[in-house]
Design an enzyme around this catalytic site. Sequence first.
Site, PDB file in Angstrom:
ATOM      1  N   LYS A 173      -3.683   4.312  -3.195  1.00 29.50           N
ATOM      2  CA  LYS A 173      -4.862   5.170  -3.257  1.00 29.50           C
ATOM      3  C   LYS A 173      -5.982   4.621  -2.376  1.00 29.50           C
ATOM      4  CE  LYS A 173      -8.901   6.354  -5.708  1.00 29.50           C
ATOM      5  NZ  LYS A 173      -9.922   5.735  -6.571  1.00 29.50           N
ATOM      6  N   ASP A 180      -7.408  10.438  -7.458  1.00 35.18           N
ATOM      7  CA  ASP A 180      -8.115   9.683  -8.487  1.00 35.18           C
ATOM      8  C   ASP A 180      -7.979  10.422  -9.809  1.00 35.18           C
ATOM      9  OD1 ASP A 180      -9.824  11.862  -8.302  1.00 35.18           O
ATOM     10  OD2 ASP A 180     -11.648  10.662  -8.211  1.00 35.18           O
TER      11      ASP A 180
END
Length: 221
Positions: A121, A139
């Site tokens: 990420k 997220d």
Amino acid sequence: MTQKERVTFVINTLKEIYPSIPVPLDHKDPYTLLIAVLLSAQCTDVRVNKITPLLFAKADNPNDMIKLTVEEIADIIRPCGLAPMKSKGIYGLSRILVEKHEGQVPQSFEALESLPAVGHKTASVVMSQAFGVPAFPVDTHIHRLLYRWNFSNGKNVVQTEKDAKRLFPEALWNELHLQIIWYGREYSPARGFDLEKDIITRTVGRKSFLNDLKSQRTPRK
């Protein structure tokens, strides 16, 4: 609505609400963005944006960062949480950038994800926001909303990312992931949101989720 129509509705609605969208984390270059994203793990962007100026006043590049000790870094970033782990990550990746990358943040997923404390990420955020490479960082907001909107099964962020990339045009990924984050914060938070204001969930949301909301709002006799 067909799935294609729901995807189009989401894209058009987000574009109308957020014609231009700022990057949530304050930064001035790829390195300061990388550090800010690392600090944002289990911490709000608001808090990170209060702490990074203190850290970057002492070291806003990897050469200066490795002049600090891990303990000095930890003392500064402590309000962001997980300070022991994050400070070791910041120091370690900074040293690698100096020793192996001439002090520059590498522009590939593989090289970024090989750095200490940098996961997929974080690498995706840097690649998309610093280098303009199409990516879809997932997220908690994006994971939550793609489930609510019946675009993903909600099992894990890996699947959510695959579904997002499959459904949305690649040219829009970098813009869309930011728009969805802001929409999740302002219109569709995890709890206590107003479905009347949350036009996307109200329009395209999965029936099971909407039915649960309705049942929660129905007063008991």
